[in-house]
Scaffold this active site. Structure first.
Site, mmCIF file in Angstrom:
data_model
loop_
_atom_site.group_PDB
_atom_site.id
_atom_site.type_symbol
_atom_site.label_atom_id
_atom_site.label_comp_id
_atom_site.label_asym_id
_atom_site.label_seq_id
_atom_site.Cartn_x
_atom_site.Cartn_y
_atom_site.Cartn_z
ATOM 1 N N GLU A 31 -2.650 0.354 7.271
ATOM 2 C CA GLU A 31 -2.754 1.813 7.275
ATOM 3 C C GLU A 31 -3.458 2.250 5.994
ATOM 4 O O GLU A 31 -3.163 1.743 4.917
ATOM 5 C CB GLU A 31 -1.376 2.470 7.337
ATOM 6 C CG GLU A 31 -1.441 4.008 7.287
ATOM 7 C CD GLU A 31 -0.085 4.660 7.150
ATOM 8 O OE1 GLU A 31 0.594 4.798 8.189
ATOM 9 O OE2 GLU A 31 0.308 5.016 6.012
ATOM 10 N N THR A 45 -4.152 7.854 8.408
ATOM 11 C CA THR A 45 -3.163 8.920 8.465
ATOM 12 C C THR A 45 -3.846 10.273 8.618
ATOM 13 O O THR A 45 -5.037 10.430 8.355
ATOM 14 C CB THR A 45 -2.266 8.944 7.222
ATOM 15 O OG1 THR A 45 -3.038 9.317 6.079
ATOM 16 C CG2 THR A 45 -1.624 7.591 6.987
ATOM 17 N N HIS A 89 -4.332 8.916 13.317
ATOM 18 C CA HIS A 89 -3.081 9.660 13.419
ATOM 19 C C HIS A 89 -3.402 11.086 13.871
ATOM 20 O O HIS A 89 -4.409 11.668 13.462
ATOM 21 C CB HIS A 89 -2.375 9.722 12.071
ATOM 22 C CG HIS A 89 -1.851 8.411 11.582
ATOM 23 N ND1 HIS A 89 -0.694 8.302 10.837
ATOM 24 C CD2 HIS A 89 -2.309 7.143 11.721
ATOM 25 C CE1 HIS A 89 -0.478 7.025 10.535
ATOM 26 N NE2 HIS A 89 -1.454 6.310 11.055
ATOM 27 N N ARG A 100 4.724 13.978 15.720
ATOM 28 C CA ARG A 100 5.095 15.389 15.634
ATOM 29 C C ARG A 100 4.492 16.010 14.386
ATOM 30 O O ARG A 100 3.916 17.096 14.417
ATOM 31 C CB ARG A 100 6.621 15.545 15.588
ATOM 32 C CG ARG A 100 7.076 17.004 15.608
ATOM 33 C CD ARG A 100 8.516 17.157 15.139
ATOM 34 N NE ARG A 100 8.638 16.906 13.702
ATOM 35 C CZ ARG A 100 9.784 16.978 13.028
ATOM 36 N NH1 ARG A 100 10.910 17.262 13.665
ATOM 37 N NH2 ARG A 100 9.805 16.734 11.728
ATOM 38 N N GLY A 101 4.633 15.337 13.260
ATOM 39 C CA GLY A 101 4.177 15.878 11.978
ATOM 40 C C GLY A 101 5.291 16.612 11.271
ATOM 41 O O GLY A 101 6.347 16.925 11.846
ATOM 42 N N ASP A 102 5.075 16.893 10.008
ATOM 43 C CA ASP A 102 6.084 17.556 9.185
ATOM 44 C C ASP A 102 5.965 19.069 9.300
ATOM 45 O O ASP A 102 4.863 19.617 9.417
ATOM 46 C CB ASP A 102 5.917 17.151 7.715
ATOM 47 C CG ASP A 102 6.147 15.669 7.495
ATOM 48 O OD1 ASP A 102 7.005 15.097 8.204
ATOM 49 O OD2 ASP A 102 5.470 15.084 6.627
ATOM 50 N N TYR A 131 11.741 4.651 14.232
ATOM 51 C CA TYR A 131 12.495 4.753 12.989
ATOM 52 C C TYR A 131 13.708 3.829 13.036
ATOM 53 O O TYR A 131 14.731 4.173 13.659
ATOM 54 C CB TYR A 131 12.924 6.212 12.761
ATOM 55 C CG TYR A 131 11.726 7.141 12.770
ATOM 56 C CD1 TYR A 131 11.041 7.440 11.608
ATOM 57 C CD2 TYR A 131 11.243 7.671 13.978
ATOM 58 C CE1 TYR A 131 9.917 8.250 11.619
ATOM 59 C CE2 TYR A 131 10.118 8.473 14.004
ATOM 60 C CZ TYR A 131 9.459 8.768 12.823
ATOM 61 O OH TYR A 131 8.343 9.561 12.847
ATOM 62 N N HIS A 144 15.450 8.819 12.770
ATOM 63 C CA HIS A 144 14.675 9.899 12.172
ATOM 64 C C HIS A 144 15.615 10.832 11.414
ATOM 65 O O HIS A 144 16.752 11.070 11.832
ATOM 66 C CB HIS A 144 13.930 10.665 13.269
ATOM 67 C CG HIS A 144 12.869 11.584 12.754
ATOM 68 N ND1 HIS A 144 13.156 12.799 12.173
ATOM 69 C CD2 HIS A 144 11.514 11.469 12.727
ATOM 70 C CE1 HIS A 144 12.033 13.398 11.824
ATOM 71 N NE2 HIS A 144 11.018 12.605 12.151
#
Length: 287
Positions: free
Chosen positions: A17, A48, A78, A108-110, A145, A149
Site C-alpha cells: 500500500e 489510499t 481506494h 466507507r471512509g472517515d 478488522y 471496527h
C-alpha cells in the site's frame, strides 16, 4: 487483471500500500517511491484515498493509473463514499475506467468533524453494490478488522457487516493492521464460520517510530501485545534501533502468517522503500 485472480495461483500473494503525497509535497515524490518499489515485484499495489477534501481533486486515480500503465503492476484505487454523492462516485468510476485501473478497494471512509456526511452512502456495502450495478467491471475489494471496527458494538456485528460486503460483491478482503497473529487466526476462523469464503490478506505495518504507532492505534484501535510494547519502550529513543526492531517484528509476523497458510500479506509501506525492501528480502524465498 482482477486482484481476486491472483489467489488462484499456488503462492502467497504479497502486495503493498502507498499513499498520495500531502498537499504541499510534489507529485514526483510518490514516483520516486514507486521507482524503488518496482523491482520488488509486488503482486499489486493499492493507493489510499487522498486527503484533499474533494473527490474531484484527488491524486489516487493518477497514481493508480501510473502503477498500472507506467510500472506494469496491478493497481487498486481506494475509494471512500460517506462524504460523496452518487454523481461524484460515478465520475470517479469513469475516470478510473478510462485510465485503465481495474480494481477498487471500497471503503466507507472517515467522518469529517463538523462536516455532515452526504446521504447517498452510509456503509461500504452500499458503495460495493453501487459499483457492481454500474456499467464498469471493476474487481472489488473490501476492508476487514481482525479486532472489530471501532464503530461496531462487538465483533459479531462487525462480521455480520463484513458478510454484507461480500454478499454485495467484494471478491477479496484486506485486513486492518494488527500486531498479534493469534487475533488474526481467531478472526479468520469466525469469518469462515460466518460463510465468508473470499481471500483475506493480512495487513502488516512495520513500526519505525513510537509516534507513528500511537497515531495508528488511536485511529484503528489495534491492541499492542506486551512483547511489542516492551520493544517500543526499549528502543523508542534510538531511531535506527527502533526501525530495525520494527522491521524484525513485522518479518516475524509475516513468517508465522505464511507458515499458517494465509492467503496473502498486504504491507503498509508508509511510502518507505527502504523498509519495504528489507522486509521483502527477508521473506521473498518463503512466498
Amino acid at each position: 487483471m482482477k486482484i481476486s485472480e491472483l489467489f488462484t495461483r499456488e503462492k502467497t500473494v504479497f502486495s503493498f500500500e502507498v499513499f498520495p503525497p500531502k498537499r504541499n509535497n510534489p507529485i514526483e515524490t510518490i514516483y520516486k517511491t514507486l521507482d524503488e518499489l518496482q523491482d520488488l515485484r509486488p503482486d499489486f499495489i493499492s493507493v489510499t484515498y487522498g486527503a484533499s477534501g474533494s473527490i474531484m481533486d484527488n491524486l489516487t486515480c493518477e497514481i493508480a493509473s501510473a502503477i498500472k500503465n507506467r510500472y506494469g503492476i496491478i493497481s487498486a484505487a481506494h475509494l471512500t463514499c460517506v462524504n460523496s454523492t452518487k454523481e461524484e462516485v460515478s465520475e470517479v468510476l469513469r475516470q478510473l475506467s478510462i485510465n485503465g485501473v481495474e480494481n477498487i478497494l471500497a471503503l466507507r471512509g472517515d467522518f469529517i468533524p463538523d462536516v455532515p456526511p452526504k446521504d447517498d452512502f452510509r456503509h461500504a456495502s452500499e458503495l460495493i453494490t453501487f459499483i457492481k450495478d454500474s456499467d464498469y467491471k471493476f474487481g472489488i475489494s473490501g476492508a476487514c478488522y481482525p479486532e472489530g471496527h471501532l464503530d461496531s458494538p462487538n465483533q459479531i456485528e462487525d462480521i455480520k457487516n463484513l458478510k454484507k460486503k461480500v454478499d454485495a460483491g467484494a471478491e477479496h478482503l484486506i485486513s486492518q493492521l494488527f500486531f498479534d497473529n493469534n487475533m488474526f487466526y481467531d478472526f479468520l476462523e469466525k469469518t469462515r464460520i460466518a460463510g465468508i469464503d473470499v481471500p483475506i490478506e493480512a495487513g502488516i505495518m512495520p513500526v519505525t517510530n513510537k509516534k507513528q504507532i500511537e497515531r495508528m492505534v488511536s485511529l484503528c484501535g489495534a491492541s499492542l501485545p506486551s512483547k511489542f510494547t516492551k520493544m517500543m519502550s526499549k528502543y523508542e529513543n534510538r531511531p535506527e534501533a527502533m526501525r530495525d526492531a520494527g522491521i524484525a517484528y513485522a518479518v516475524n509476523q509475516i513468517v508465522d502468517l505464511i507458515s499458517h497458510g494465509v492467503d496473502g500479506i498486504h504491507l503498509y509501506t508508509m511510502n518507505n522503500p527502504y523498509v519495504a525492501r528489507r522486509i521483502n528480502d527477508s521473506i521473498r524465498n518463503l512466498l
